[in-house]
Structure formats: structure tokens, C-alpha cells
Design an enzyme around this catalytic site. Structure first.
Site, PDB file in Angstrom:
ATOM      1  N   ASN A 222      -3.901  -1.405  13.178  1.00 31.85           N
ATOM      2  CA  ASN A 222      -4.378  -1.042  14.560  1.00 31.85           C
ATOM      3  C   ASN A 222      -5.105  -2.384  15.065  1.00 31.85           C
ATOM      4  O   ASN A 222      -5.365  -3.518  14.169  1.00 31.85           O
ATOM      5  CB  ASN A 222      -5.477  -0.043  14.808  1.00 31.85           C
TER       6      ASN A 222
ATOM      7  N   GLY B 194       0.756  -1.179   0.062  1.00 37.08           N
ATOM      8  CA  GLY B 194      -0.007  -0.061  -0.038  1.00 37.08           C
ATOM      9  C   GLY B 194       0.789   1.205   0.005  1.00 37.08           C
ATOM     10  O   GLY B 194       1.969   1.272   0.635  1.00 37.08           O
ATOM     11  N   ALA B 195       0.473   2.240  -0.667  1.00 42.15           N
ATOM     12  CA  ALA B 195       1.177   3.528  -0.845  1.00 42.15           C
ATOM     13  C   ALA B 195       0.230   4.679  -0.277  1.00 42.15           C
ATOM     14  O   ALA B 195       0.053   5.597  -1.004  1.00 42.15           O
ATOM     15  CB  ALA B 195       1.529   3.792  -2.212  1.00 42.15           C
ATOM     16  N   GLY B 196      -0.613   4.303   0.605  1.00 43.74           N
ATOM     17  CA  GLY B 196      -1.608   5.298   1.210  1.00 43.74           C
ATOM     18  C   GLY B 196      -1.142   6.248   2.303  1.00 43.74           C
ATOM     19  O   GLY B 196       0.271   6.258   2.331  1.00 43.74           O
TER      20      GLY B 196
ATOM     21  N   GLU C 239     -13.066   0.205  10.840  1.00 43.58           N
ATOM     22  CA  GLU C 239     -12.461  -1.014  11.432  1.00 43.58           C
ATOM     23  C   GLU C 239     -13.006  -1.433  12.521  1.00 43.58           C
ATOM     24  O   GLU C 239     -12.528  -2.022  13.451  1.00 43.58           O
ATOM     25  CB  GLU C 239     -10.986  -0.651  11.592  1.00 43.58           C
TER      26      GLU C 239
ATOM     27  N   LYS D  95      -1.288   0.339  22.524  1.00 43.42           N
ATOM     28  CA  LYS D  95      -1.907   1.108  21.325  1.00 43.42           C
ATOM     29  C   LYS D  95      -3.423   0.781  21.094  1.00 43.42           C
ATOM     30  O   LYS D  95      -4.308   1.620  20.626  1.00 43.42           O
ATOM     31  CB  LYS D  95      -1.140   0.846  20.078  1.00 43.42           C
TER      32      LYS D  95
END
Length: 310
Positions: A102, A7-9, A268, A185
Site C-alpha cells: 500500500n 512472503g507466503a502470507g 503501516e 488506491k
């Protein structure tokens, strides 16, 4: 080290661009549409830490390439199954798989697909998004990526990763307790994303209200209760620590989930709030605030799907 960023987000694109800026051997695995966009515009980052423009190496799942030393997964949780299939041709016997998702449920999925040894631990703290032209906009002082062996050991391979990350213009941190870091987290992001998305508000206005303070405090206590029941490696007093951290955030801060909801994108929530709600039910724990937030998110998803299916 030969690195593949899936991914290149807003996340993978940002940290990958920082590695490219340093001069590391980085390739991005992207969808055809994103590939065409990046071939036309290049990879662009506008950041408070300095802008970047680069012409990255790009491949799609249909391309043939040798195995990579490190595969970094930066997709959303609902994209994980597809990402696993896409990267299988690029994962060899010695490849390390570093997820930045996450939550924690994705670790078992990756271990099942690639084996216990392949998967290392990881997480990140960053506020970034893509604009309409595909440029990565990074606005927060924090741009941290934390990684480490899930055993806590400083192995030869993880020290090679450290060397590859060293000197990059972002905060890459090797942790000796990455499992605990990931759960902490998880606690923070589940509370932050749940409360801001359900209330449709940045964190500041919520915290200005006494009722908002109490709701967040109760939610954190509920989440810690579930995590304790399932044996998560969290430290004592973590609910209070995260409460203080939330109160120290910039009042305009929004969660990525809230930003996704504002764009009518999928959430999500299954991976974050849903995972803990399921465990709460199995352990017969009362979690009324979590249930309320989950209900709000579930109703959003129903409405979004109904509109998209018209």
C-alpha cells in the site's frame, strides 16, 4: 516465467497459490519458521472463489538460486528494508520487481536498490488473513491484482507477465496508468485504514452516523489536498468517487490495519498516514482530521511497544 513471491502470507500466499493452481513456475521466499510450517501442512487457501492445497517450492534468504524473471513483493511496509536485502541475490539484470504494498513511498526505495528499469507498478484489492494454523482465509468477492509499466507502455516484458497471469482464477489486470491507480488506491486505503482503526469499528457503523459521514468526507478532502500539493497524478473528483466507494462497502468490512491493531501487531501508519502528514506540514496545509487519526495510531504504537518491551 520464473516467479518469486516474497512472503507466503495473506496476500502473496493467495495470489501465488492461484498462479500455482494454474501451473505457473512459482517459488516462495519465506522465513525459516514459515518454511517449516508450509513443509508440514502445505500451502492452504480457503476462499469464496474455491479452496486450494499445494506443495510449493520454498526458499529462504540463505538459499542459493538462479535469478527470477519476476519478483513479487507482498510484505508490509515496515518489512520492506529486510525484504530488499533478502531478494538482492535473486534479482538479475532482466528481473522485474513488482511491489503490492500500500502507498507509494516504497517505489523510491526499490528504485534506489534495483534501478529505475527494474521496478514496475502494482497494487491489489483483496480481503484475506492467516488463521492460527497458517491457512489463508479469503472472504471477499474482490481478489484483484493490478500491474503495469510505470511509463504506461505495453512493453514486450509486461506482455510476458500478462501471459503468465492470464487464465488464473483471480482478477489479474494489466493497466496502462498504473501510477494513477496506485495513488487512487493510496487515497482509498489511507482513509479506510485510518478511520476504521482510529474508531475501532468496521466501516458500516461509522457510516451510519452523520458525523461519521462528515469525518470521512473531510478526511478525503484533506488527503486529496496534500496529494495535489505534491503533484500526485490523481484525477479530478477522486475524493467524491472514493467517498461513494466507501459507502458501497459491506458494513462489516474492516481494514487490514484494523485487523493488525486487534492482534497487537505493528501498523503501516508511517508509510500511509505519516507520509502524507509529513508532506502536509512541509506545504503548510491544515489537516486536522488526518492529524487526529495519526495521533490515535501513534498512541497505539507507543502502547504496543511499551508492552512488548516489558
Amino acid at each position: 516465467m520464473k516467479i518469486l513471491i516474497v512472503g507466503a502470507g495473506a496476500i502473496g500466499g493467495y495470489f501465488g497459490a492461484r498462479l500455482l493452481e494454474k501451473g505457473e513456475d512459482v517459488t516462495f521466499l519465506v522465513r525459516e519458521k514459515r518454511k517449516q510450517q508450509l513443509e508440514e501442512t502445505g500451502l492452504k487457501v480457503k476462499s469464496v472463489h474455491g479452496d486450494i492445497e499445494a506443495k510449493p517450492q520454498l526458499i529462504t534468504a540463505r538459499d542459493v538460486d538462479n535469478n527470477f524473471d519476476l519478483v513479487v513483493i507482498s510484505t508490509k511496509s515496515y518489512q520492506l528494508a529486510g525484504a530488499i536485502e533478502d531478494i538482492k541475490p535473486f534479482v538479475g539484470r532482466e528481473t522485474m520487481v513488482l511491489p503490492l504494498l500500500n502507498g507509494v513511498a516504497h517505489v523510491d526505495e526499490l528504485v534506489e536498490s534495483f534501478g529505475e528499469e527494474a521496478v514496475i507498478g502494482g497494487l491489489c484489492f483483496i480481503e484475506s488473513t492467516l488463521d492460527e494454523e497458517g491457512t489463508i482465509i479469503q472472504t471477499s468477492p474482490t481478489h484483484q491484482l493490478v500491474y503495469g509499466e510505470r511509463t504506461g507502455d505495453k512493453t514486450e516484458r509486461i506482455l510476458r507477465v500478462k501471459q503468465a497471469f492470464y487464465g488464473t482464477k483471480a482478477d489479474f489486470e494489466l493497466s496502462g496508468h498504473i501510477n494513477q491507480d496506485m495513488w487512487h488506491k493510496y487515497l482509498f486505503i489511507t482513509a479506510m485504514s485510518g478511520i476504521t482503526t482510529a474508531m475501532q469499528s468496521p466501516i458500516g457503523p461509522i457510516l451510519e452516523l452523520e458525523t461519521g459521514q462528515r469525518t470521512i468526507g473531510t478526511l478525503l478532502d484533506e488527503l486529496v489536498g496534500v496529494m495535489t500539493a505534491i503533484g500526485a497524478p490523481i484525477k479530478e473528483g477522486i475524493a467524491q468517487d472514493q467517498f461513494v466507494k466507501l459507502n458501497m462497502m459491506h458494513p462489516d468490512m474492516k481494514s487490514s490495519m484494523q485487523r493488525d491493531a486487534e492482534k497487537s501487531m505493528p501498523l503501516e501508519s508511517d508509510h500511509l498516514q505519516g507520509f502524507l502528514l509529513k508532506n502536509a506540514k512541509e506545504h503548510k496545509l491544515a489537516v486536522p482530521v488526518l492529524e487526529t487519526i495519526w495521533t490515535k495510531l501513534a498512541l497505539y504504537e507507543r502502547t504496543r511497544e511499551a508492552v512488548s518491551n516489558k
